[in-house]
Motif scaffolding. Structure first.
Motif, mmCIF file in Angstrom:
data_model
loop_
_atom_site.group_PDB
_atom_site.id
_atom_site.type_symbol
_atom_site.label_atom_id
_atom_site.label_comp_id
_atom_site.label_asym_id
_atom_site.label_seq_id
_atom_site.Cartn_x
_atom_site.Cartn_y
_atom_site.Cartn_z
ATOM 1 N N LEU A 1 -31.058 22.919 18.648
ATOM 2 C CA LEU A 1 -31.108 22.847 20.263
ATOM 3 C C LEU A 1 -32.560 22.739 20.626
ATOM 4 O O LEU A 1 -33.382 23.561 20.293
ATOM 5 N N SER A 2 -32.941 21.774 21.359
ATOM 6 C CA SER A 2 -34.344 21.582 22.005
ATOM 7 C C SER A 2 -34.521 22.516 22.946
ATOM 8 O O SER A 2 -33.556 23.295 23.632
ATOM 9 N N ALA B 1 -18.279 8.840 12.433
ATOM 10 C CA ALA B 1 -17.016 9.515 12.406
ATOM 11 C C ALA B 1 -16.162 9.449 13.739
ATOM 12 O O ALA B 1 -15.036 9.126 13.623
ATOM 13 N N MET B 2 -17.031 9.621 14.884
ATOM 14 C CA MET B 2 -16.073 9.682 16.133
ATOM 15 C C MET B 2 -16.139 8.213 16.811
ATOM 16 O O MET B 2 -15.539 8.137 17.759
ATOM 17 N N GLY B 3 -17.001 7.352 16.121
ATOM 18 C CA GLY B 3 -17.201 6.003 16.619
ATOM 19 C C GLY B 3 -17.985 5.869 18.124
ATOM 20 O O GLY B 3 -17.455 5.077 18.879
ATOM 21 N N VAL B 4 -18.809 6.753 18.265
ATOM 22 C CA VAL B 4 -19.570 6.788 19.312
ATOM 23 C C VAL B 4 -21.235 6.166 19.343
ATOM 24 O O VAL B 4 -21.541 6.282 18.427
ATOM 25 N N LYS B 5 -21.451 6.022 20.222
ATOM 26 C CA LYS B 5 -22.978 5.256 20.365
ATOM 27 C C LYS B 5 -23.974 5.768 21.489
ATOM 28 O O LYS B 5 -23.137 6.443 22.674
ATOM 29 N N GLY B 6 -24.905 5.516 21.579
ATOM 30 C CA GLY B 6 -25.652 5.969 22.750
ATOM 31 C C GLY B 6 -25.303 5.648 24.152
ATOM 32 O O GLY B 6 -24.803 4.688 24.373
ATOM 33 N N VAL C 1 -29.133 16.378 19.360
ATOM 34 C CA VAL C 1 -29.010 14.931 18.655
ATOM 35 C C VAL C 1 -27.894 15.095 17.646
ATOM 36 O O VAL C 1 -27.948 15.807 16.622
ATOM 37 N N LEU C 2 -26.655 14.368 17.707
ATOM 38 C CA LEU C 2 -25.366 14.416 16.863
ATOM 39 C C LEU C 2 -26.051 13.383 15.431
ATOM 40 O O LEU C 2 -26.554 12.555 15.531
ATOM 41 N N PRO C 3 -25.716 14.173 14.269
ATOM 42 C CA PRO C 3 -26.145 13.484 13.129
ATOM 43 C C PRO C 3 -25.415 12.241 13.037
ATOM 44 O O PRO C 3 -24.309 11.940 13.437
ATOM 45 N N LYS C 4 -25.978 11.219 12.290
ATOM 46 C CA LYS C 4 -25.396 9.875 11.990
ATOM 47 C C LYS C 4 -24.037 10.019 11.596
ATOM 48 O O LYS C 4 -23.060 9.101 12.009
ATOM 49 N N GLU C 5 -23.741 10.760 10.576
ATOM 50 C CA GLU C 5 -22.306 10.808 10.138
ATOM 51 C C GLU C 5 -21.431 11.201 11.193
ATOM 52 O O GLU C 5 -20.109 10.928 11.221
ATOM 53 N N ALA C 6 -21.609 12.258 12.117
ATOM 54 C CA ALA C 6 -20.704 12.619 13.081
ATOM 55 C C ALA C 6 -20.662 11.415 14.106
ATOM 56 O O ALA C 6 -19.431 11.304 14.550
ATOM 57 N N ARG C 7 -21.632 10.825 14.367
ATOM 58 C CA ARG C 7 -21.521 9.575 15.485
ATOM 59 C C ARG C 7 -20.515 8.586 14.876
ATOM 60 O O ARG C 7 -19.851 8.088 15.377
#
Length: 72
Positions: free
Chosen positions: A6-7, A21-26, A13-19
């Protein structure tokens, strides 16, 4: 298992693997649900009706439904 930090601005920032897997982008919206000590994240559906359609299928035996319908 990837971890996140947490900043100071309370951002993560969600890790690339999580993004992936969920099929989300910025810019996509996520739903956050907190239950006890567990936090769940998933992509916000465009239509809740479509997202929930059929989720109750198989909960009741067909005999039960037929009996209830006859009772009306």
């Amino acid at each position: 298992m990837p971890s996140i930090k947490l900043s100071t601005k309370n951002q993560i920032v969600l890790p690339k693997e999580a993004r992936e897997a969920m099929g989300v982008k910025g810019g996509d919206e996520l739903v956050v649900v907190v239950k006890g000590g567990i936090t769940l994240l998933w992509p916000k559906p465009k239509s809740y009706a479509k997202a929930l359609a059929g989720k109750g299928r198989g909960l009741y035996a067909s005999e039960y439904l037929a009996k209830e319908r006859r009772a009306w």
